[in-house]
Motif scaffolding. Structure first.
Motif, PDB file in Angstrom:
ATOM      1  N   TYR A 181      28.068  12.568  34.646  1.00  0.00           N
ATOM      2  CA  TYR A 181      28.433  13.839  35.057  1.00  0.00           C
ATOM      3  C   TYR A 181      27.487  15.051  34.653  1.00  0.00           C
ATOM      4  O   TYR A 181      27.292  16.057  35.220  1.00  0.00           O
ATOM      5  N   CYS A 182      27.240  14.922  33.189  1.00  0.00           N
ATOM      6  CA  CYS A 182      26.411  16.156  32.637  1.00  0.00           C
ATOM      7  C   CYS A 182      25.217  16.247  33.263  1.00  0.00           C
ATOM      8  O   CYS A 182      24.643  17.813  33.507  1.00  0.00           O
ATOM      9  N   ASN A 183      24.595  15.368  33.413  1.00  0.00           N
ATOM     10  CA  ASN A 183      23.334  15.283  34.295  1.00  0.00           C
ATOM     11  C   ASN A 183      23.113  15.253  35.747  1.00  0.00           C
ATOM     12  O   ASN A 183      22.075  15.238  36.256  1.00  0.00           O
ATOM     13  N   THR A 184      24.256  15.310  36.535  1.00  0.00           N
ATOM     14  CA  THR A 184      24.207  15.037  37.892  1.00  0.00           C
ATOM     15  C   THR A 184      25.125  15.996  38.570  1.00  0.00           C
ATOM     16  O   THR A 184      24.477  16.763  39.530  1.00  0.00           O
ATOM     17  N   VAL A 185      26.271  16.457  37.988  1.00  0.00           N
ATOM     18  CA  VAL A 185      27.169  17.220  38.659  1.00  0.00           C
ATOM     19  C   VAL A 185      27.552  18.821  38.181  1.00  0.00           C
ATOM     20  O   VAL A 185      27.671  19.428  38.776  1.00  0.00           O
ATOM     21  N   CYS A 186      27.473  18.547  36.668  1.00  0.00           N
ATOM     22  CA  CYS A 186      27.909  19.841  35.888  1.00  0.00           C
ATOM     23  C   CYS A 186      26.931  20.866  36.169  1.00  0.00           C
ATOM     24  O   CYS A 186      25.857  20.593  35.860  1.00  0.00           O
ATOM     25  N   PRO A 187      27.497  22.170  36.830  1.00  0.00           N
ATOM     26  CA  PRO A 187      26.614  23.372  37.062  1.00  0.00           C
ATOM     27  C   PRO A 187      25.931  23.885  35.758  1.00  0.00           C
ATOM     28  O   PRO A 187      24.745  24.362  35.831  1.00  0.00           O
ATOM     29  N   VAL A 188      26.638  24.052  34.630  1.00  0.00           N
ATOM     30  CA  VAL A 188      26.495  24.477  33.450  1.00  0.00           C
ATOM     31  C   VAL A 188      25.229  23.393  32.667  1.00  0.00           C
ATOM     32  O   VAL A 188      24.234  23.874  32.450  1.00  0.00           O
ATOM     33  N   GLY A 189      25.403  22.185  32.859  1.00  0.00           N
ATOM     34  CA  GLY A 189      24.326  21.241  32.503  1.00  0.00           C
ATOM     35  C   GLY A 189      22.961  21.177  33.199  1.00  0.00           C
ATOM     36  O   GLY A 189      21.750  21.458  32.610  1.00  0.00           O
TER      37      GLY A 189
ATOM     38  N   TYR B  81      16.944   3.292  31.601  1.00  0.00           N
ATOM     39  CA  TYR B  81      16.371   4.533  32.301  1.00  0.00           C
ATOM     40  C   TYR B  81      16.565   4.609  33.810  1.00  0.00           C
ATOM     41  O   TYR B  81      16.557   3.611  34.505  1.00  0.00           O
ATOM     42  N   SER B  82      17.035   6.000  34.391  1.00  0.00           N
ATOM     43  CA  SER B  82      17.252   6.106  35.546  1.00  0.00           C
ATOM     44  C   SER B  82      16.374   7.363  36.227  1.00  0.00           C
ATOM     45  O   SER B  82      16.597   8.193  35.455  1.00  0.00           O
ATOM     46  N   PRO B  83      15.452   7.327  37.307  1.00  0.00           N
ATOM     47  CA  PRO B  83      14.953   8.690  37.753  1.00  0.00           C
ATOM     48  C   PRO B  83      16.300   9.824  37.877  1.00  0.00           C
ATOM     49  O   PRO B  83      17.244   9.596  38.338  1.00  0.00           O
ATOM     50  N   ALA B  84      15.599  10.968  37.492  1.00  0.00           N
ATOM     51  CA  ALA B  84      16.624  12.088  37.723  1.00  0.00           C
ATOM     52  C   ALA B  84      16.966  12.403  39.072  1.00  0.00           C
ATOM     53  O   ALA B  84      16.013  12.514  40.068  1.00  0.00           O
ATOM     54  N   LEU B  85      18.167  12.706  39.638  1.00  0.00           N
ATOM     55  CA  LEU B  85      18.562  13.231  40.773  1.00  0.00           C
ATOM     56  C   LEU B  85      18.545  14.655  41.014  1.00  0.00           C
ATOM     57  O   LEU B  85      19.703  15.210  41.275  1.00  0.00           O
ATOM     58  N   ASN B  86      17.477  15.081  41.013  1.00  0.00           N
ATOM     59  CA  ASN B  86      17.213  16.461  41.006  1.00  0.00           C
ATOM     60  C   ASN B  86      17.798  17.201  42.127  1.00  0.00           C
ATOM     61  O   ASN B  86      18.311  18.275  42.335  1.00  0.00           O
ATOM     62  N   TRP B  87      17.472  16.649  43.438  1.00  0.00           N
ATOM     63  CA  TRP B  87      17.998  17.106  44.682  1.00  0.00           C
ATOM     64  C   TRP B  87      19.374  17.250  44.671  1.00  0.00           C
ATOM     65  O   TRP B  87      19.890  18.229  45.320  1.00  0.00           O
ATOM     66  N   LEU B  88      20.219  16.174  43.868  1.00  0.00           N
ATOM     67  CA  LEU B  88      21.661  16.369  43.782  1.00  0.00           C
ATOM     68  C   LEU B  88      22.087  17.272  43.037  1.00  0.00           C
ATOM     69  O   LEU B  88      23.013  18.007  43.194  1.00  0.00           O
ATOM     70  N   ARG B  89      21.534  17.643  41.810  1.00  0.00           N
ATOM     71  CA  ARG B  89      22.006  18.603  40.596  1.00  0.00           C
ATOM     72  C   ARG B  89      21.850  19.872  41.337  1.00  0.00           C
ATOM     73  O   ARG B  89      22.736  20.701  41.055  1.00  0.00           O
TER      74      ARG B  89
END
Length: 495
Positions: free
Chosen positions: A189-197, A88-96
């Motif tokens: 990629y899906c959870n940090t970079v992808c705009p659609v994700g 588990y790793s915390p979500a990087l919501n600021w980056l997303r």
């Protein structure tokens, strides 16, 4: 289902016969970003409803780039011979949300050629068209070679050539980055970079069905978290970050206690621990603050102008010099594109139209403002009036669907005669090839000297009838530059 979708979408970029598109072309049109750009409200609403009902199944089943990442992750897990490889790793919501905001800003600012570099469907299309398509065509040509020797014409050879250097370079970098991220950390990629994700992740927080941990059955082994490729399960607090969960169901398959079920969370509130509620409240407060973050817009410059062209041979003996691309003031985009502005705003550079173009007219642009977006050039062929393949397959609405009758009346450019290159004047021989081959009769041969009917005849172009198909430019015998070429129009019109 993921394998079926991935296989058929891949074949859309490999098939040059058009048979796959006739049956499964709709799979490209239900991709999220192309549907949004095409203003395909029905598809967008259906995908949103699907996410609100089942979670991010789009990312795990429909999106070909997501399925490809799962394949890399599977290989990485087997290569290291350890199955419990995630944590588990915390979500990087600021980056997303910063990446999503930057993506939207670039699209609105007209810099879509830069923004689409991270668009999932387009990125996958570039990877397939750059690396799988040439291999597919080579195998086809090999089969055609042996079939011809056996007296069969079930296969026919196709040209294999490099349309642009920019697309394979960007596709190669994207492939390497995705492979490394997936190999090491699964769906990063899906959870940090992808705009659609990111968009679907926000919606999936409110999905009706989702994986839920029953604390009365869970023994805290942490196996679910170690198998979660989205790194969204915190086994210590028995919580799942639903904005990152891609509904792959691996946690359900690997829980030996049966403590995880795919159900409506409202029916199972009694199994949520107090620690989970505290964590969820704190994460909501943290997310509210991070949504206001907007990163500065960075300028990215790409320059690639290398064109690879095959030599042609006259009768198998004399080598004919390759044609060179004329210096057009305005680039040419396919019929149905409406205008340069409309095309630039909607095109995702997925290369699907480039892959299906039967005459090799479409190739990716190397310009910074239109990077990887298709444009027409007539060194290898011309845009046949009876062909509407590009408008049939475009999923993003950049090229509107047109009929054959409409195509023959759409003016995408006009022919321009270059006196210095014309064969009758330079070599003193009769030609008239451009006039004979013009499909709309827009070119007439007239005496170069109006007072002398016996003088060499030269072409005169009727701009009102010319549709810019490029037949004259392609079939002109002048080398290396044609004596007649097509200048594009910013706005297309019916004639």
């Amino acid at each position: 289902m993921a394998v079926v979708f991935w296989s058929l979408i891949t074949l859309l970029f490999l098939d040059f016969t058009g048979s796959i598109h006739a049956w499964f072309g709709w799979m490209a049109k239900i991709q999220f970003l192309p549907a949004v750009l095409a203003l395909n409200v029905g598809v967008v609403v259906a995908l949103i409803a699907l996410t609100l009902l089942l979670g991010r199944v789009y990312c795990s089943v429909i999106c070909p780039l997501g399925v490809m990442q799962d394949a890399f992750a599977w290989l990485g897990r087997r290569g290291k011979k350890r199955h419990n490889r995630y944590s588990y790793s915390p979500a990087l919501n600021w980056l997303r949300y910063a990446v999503l905001a930057l993506f939207v800003v670039l699209m609105v600012a007209g810099l879509s050629s830069i923004a689409i570099i991270i668009a999932p469907y387009s990125a996958y299309g570039r990877i397939v068209s750059s690396f799988l398509a040439p291999a597919y065509a080579w195998v086809n040509n090999l089969l055609a070679h042996f079939a011809e020797r056996a007296g069969s014409y079930a296969f026919y050879e196709t040209d294999i050539w490099l349309r642009s250097l920019s697309v394979p370079v960007i596709a190669g970098v994207t492939l390497v980055v995705l492979a490394v991220l997936s190999w090491r950390n699964g769906r990063t990629y899906c959870n940090t970079v992808c705009p659609v994700g990111t968009v679907l992740g926000f919606l999936s927080r409110y999905s009706w069905l989702k994986p839920v941990i029953d604390t009365s059955k869970c023994n805290g082994c942490g196996l679910c978290a170690r198998r979660c490729k989205a790194a969204c399960i915190d086994s210590k607090t028995h919580t799942i970050d639903y904005s990152r969960c891609v509904a792959c169901m691996d946690c359900l398959d690997n829980c030996h206690q049966g403590a995880i079920s795919y159900t409506h969370k409202a029916d199972t509130k009694h199994i949520v621990s107090p620690e989970s509620e505290k964590r969820e409240e704190s994460s909501k407060a943290d997310l509210a603050g991070r949504r206001g973050f907007l990163s500065g817009v960075g300028a990215v410059a790409f320059a690639a102008a290398v064109k690879a062209q095959d030599k042609t041979v006259d009768g198998g003996l004399a080598v004919i010099a390759d044609k060179k691309i004329p210096a057009r003031k305005t680039r040419i985009v396919p019929p149905g594109a409406v205008s340069l502005r409309h095309f630039a705003q909607h095109c995702t550079g997925c290369q699907l139209c480039v892959s299906v173009c039967p005459t090799g007219v479409l190739r990716p642009s190397s310009g910074v403002m239109t990077l990887m977006q298709p444009e027409s050039s007539y060194e290898r062929g011309y845009c046949r009036p009876e062909c509407t393949r590009c408008s049939d397959v475009c999923p993003a609405g950049a090229i509107h669907k047109i009929t054959r009758a409409e195509k023959s009346s759409i003016q995408i450019g006009h022919a321009v005669w270059v006196k210095e290159n014309c064969v009758p004047l330079t070599d003193g021989v009769e030609c008239g090839n451009c006039a004979r081959r013009c499909p709309v009769g827009a070119i007439t041969m007239v005496p170069s000297d109006p007072a002398n009917d016996e003088s060499p005849k030269i072409p005169v172009v009727n701009d009102e009838r010319c549709i810019g198909c490029g037949a004259c430019e392609n079939l002109c015998p002048s080398r290396p530059f044609s004596a007649i070429y097509v200048e594009g129009h910013e706005n297309h019109r019916f004639i």
